[in-house]
Design an enzyme around this catalytic site. Sequence first.
Site, short mmCIF file in Angstrom:
data_model
loop_
_atom_site.label_atom_id
_atom_site.label_comp_id
_atom_site.label_asym_id
_atom_site.label_seq_id
_atom_site.Cartn_x
_atom_site.Cartn_y
_atom_site.Cartn_z
N GLY A 103 37.95 88.16 -33.71
CA GLY A 103 36.93 87.11 -33.78
C GLY A 103 37.42 85.71 -34.10
O GLY A 103 36.81 84.73 -33.68
N GLU B 175 39.60 83.44 -40.68
CA GLU B 175 38.50 84.32 -40.28
C GLU B 175 37.43 83.52 -39.55
O GLU B 175 37.27 82.32 -39.82
CB GLU B 175 37.85 84.94 -41.53
CG GLU B 175 38.40 86.26 -41.97
CD GLU B 175 37.94 87.41 -41.07
OE1 GLU B 175 37.58 87.17 -39.91
OE2 GLU B 175 37.95 88.54 -41.56
N ASP C 165 31.67 88.36 -44.33
CA ASP C 165 30.35 88.99 -44.44
C ASP C 165 30.34 89.88 -45.68
O ASP C 165 30.15 89.39 -46.80
CB ASP C 165 30.12 89.76 -43.13
CG ASP C 165 28.72 90.27 -42.98
OD1 ASP C 165 27.80 89.69 -43.57
OD2 ASP C 165 28.52 91.28 -42.27
N ASN D 144 34.67 93.29 -46.94
CA ASN D 144 35.54 94.46 -46.77
C ASN D 144 36.85 94.12 -46.06
O ASN D 144 37.92 94.57 -46.48
CB ASN D 144 34.81 95.54 -45.94
CG ASN D 144 34.01 96.47 -46.82
OD1 ASN D 144 34.52 97.00 -47.80
ND2 ASN D 144 32.75 96.66 -46.48
N THR D 145 36.75 93.34 -45.00
CA THR D 145 37.96 93.03 -44.22
C THR D 145 38.94 92.23 -45.06
O THR D 145 40.13 92.55 -45.13
CB THR D 145 37.57 92.24 -42.94
OG1 THR D 145 36.63 93.02 -42.22
CG2 THR D 145 38.78 91.95 -42.08
N LEU D 146 38.46 91.19 -45.73
CA LEU D 146 39.35 90.35 -46.53
C LEU D 146 39.94 91.12 -47.70
O LEU D 146 41.12 90.96 -48.03
CB LEU D 146 38.62 89.12 -47.04
CG LEU D 146 38.51 87.95 -46.07
CD1 LEU D 146 37.87 86.77 -46.77
CD2 LEU D 146 39.88 87.57 -45.51
N LYS E 138 29.02 84.12 -45.40
CA LYS E 138 27.67 84.65 -45.65
C LYS E 138 27.67 85.33 -47.02
O LYS E 138 27.71 86.56 -47.11
CB LYS E 138 27.29 85.67 -44.58
CG LYS E 138 27.04 85.07 -43.21
CD LYS E 138 26.65 86.19 -42.26
CE LYS E 138 25.95 85.67 -41.04
NZ LYS E 138 25.48 86.78 -40.18
O1 LIG Z 1 33.34 90.72 -44.26
P1 LIG Z 1 33.26 91.87 -43.31
O2 LIG Z 1 31.96 92.64 -43.44
O3 LIG Z 1 34.43 92.76 -43.35
O4 LIG Z 1 33.12 91.27 -41.85
C1 LIG Z 1 33.92 90.23 -41.36
C2 LIG Z 1 34.73 90.70 -40.18
O5 LIG Z 1 33.86 91.24 -39.17
C3 LIG Z 1 34.16 90.62 -37.94
O6 LIG Z 1 35.17 91.31 -37.27
P2 LIG Z 1 34.91 92.70 -36.55
O7 LIG Z 1 35.25 93.82 -37.49
O8 LIG Z 1 33.52 92.71 -35.98
O9 LIG Z 1 36.01 92.71 -35.43
P3 LIG Z 1 36.21 91.72 -34.19
O10 LIG Z 1 36.55 90.37 -34.77
O11 LIG Z 1 37.34 92.31 -33.45
O12 LIG Z 1 34.92 91.70 -33.42
C4 LIG Z 1 34.67 89.25 -38.32
O13 LIG Z 1 35.47 88.71 -37.29
C5 LIG Z 1 35.45 89.51 -39.58
O14 LIG Z 1 36.81 89.84 -39.32
#
Ligand SMILES: O=P(O)(O)OC[C@H]1O[C@H](OP(=O)(O)OP(=O)(O)O)[C@H](O)[C@@H]1O
Length: 159
Positions: A47, A102, A106, A109-111, A134
């Site tokens: 993303g 990023e 959201d 979790n990812t961070l 967010k």
């Molecule tokens: O704070 P979180 O709830 O973890 O969400 C944030 C992540 O979600 C989205 O990626 P996604 O997992 O949809 O992958 P993509 O970028 O490949 O679509 C976005 O690009 C962030 O990396």
Amino acid sequence: MSLDSHIEKVLWTKFQISKRVTELASQITSDFSSVSPPPLVVGVATGAFLFLADLVRQIQLPISIDFIRAESYGSGTESSGAPRISLDLKLDVKEKHVILVEDIVDTGNTLSCLIKHLESKGASAVSVCTLLDKPARRKVHFELLGDGKYYKGFESSLS
Ligand SMILES: O=P(O)(O)OC[C@H]1O[C@H](OP(=O)(O)OP(=O)(O)O)[C@H](O)[C@@H]1O
């Protein structure tokens, strides 16, 4: 069907976004102008790639760039939590200040996963630069590493 028909509401115009990206790049340039070695800028795939491209073109520092990906197994827009690294860095982060880029923060979790991973690989500090935050959606608290900073372009309370 045109692209516009998929857009319910425009929150920020392309001019507002472009101006904000310039401000972020300028802030990062200023904050890291005396940091040695220069920071490693890491885009979170997929993303963030457009934002990363717009941002790094305006950072006036000899940065290195790499990509990383963390995937959660879930469906639609809801992540299932506990992501795993599915694409790792090519460059060595040992003793480096990493700026994770990023598009959206959201649930966090990812961070949370990525910062722990970078710490385990020996990064000295981790900053985050996100186009959109967010905070109302946060489920996981993450801590920046070392003297890392948090840069955000825009904040939204929308879910
Ligand atoms: O704070 P979180 O709830 O973890 O969400 C944030 C992540 O979600 C989205 O990626 P996604 O997992 O949809 O992958 P993509 O970028 O490949 O679509 C976005 O690009 C962030 O990396």
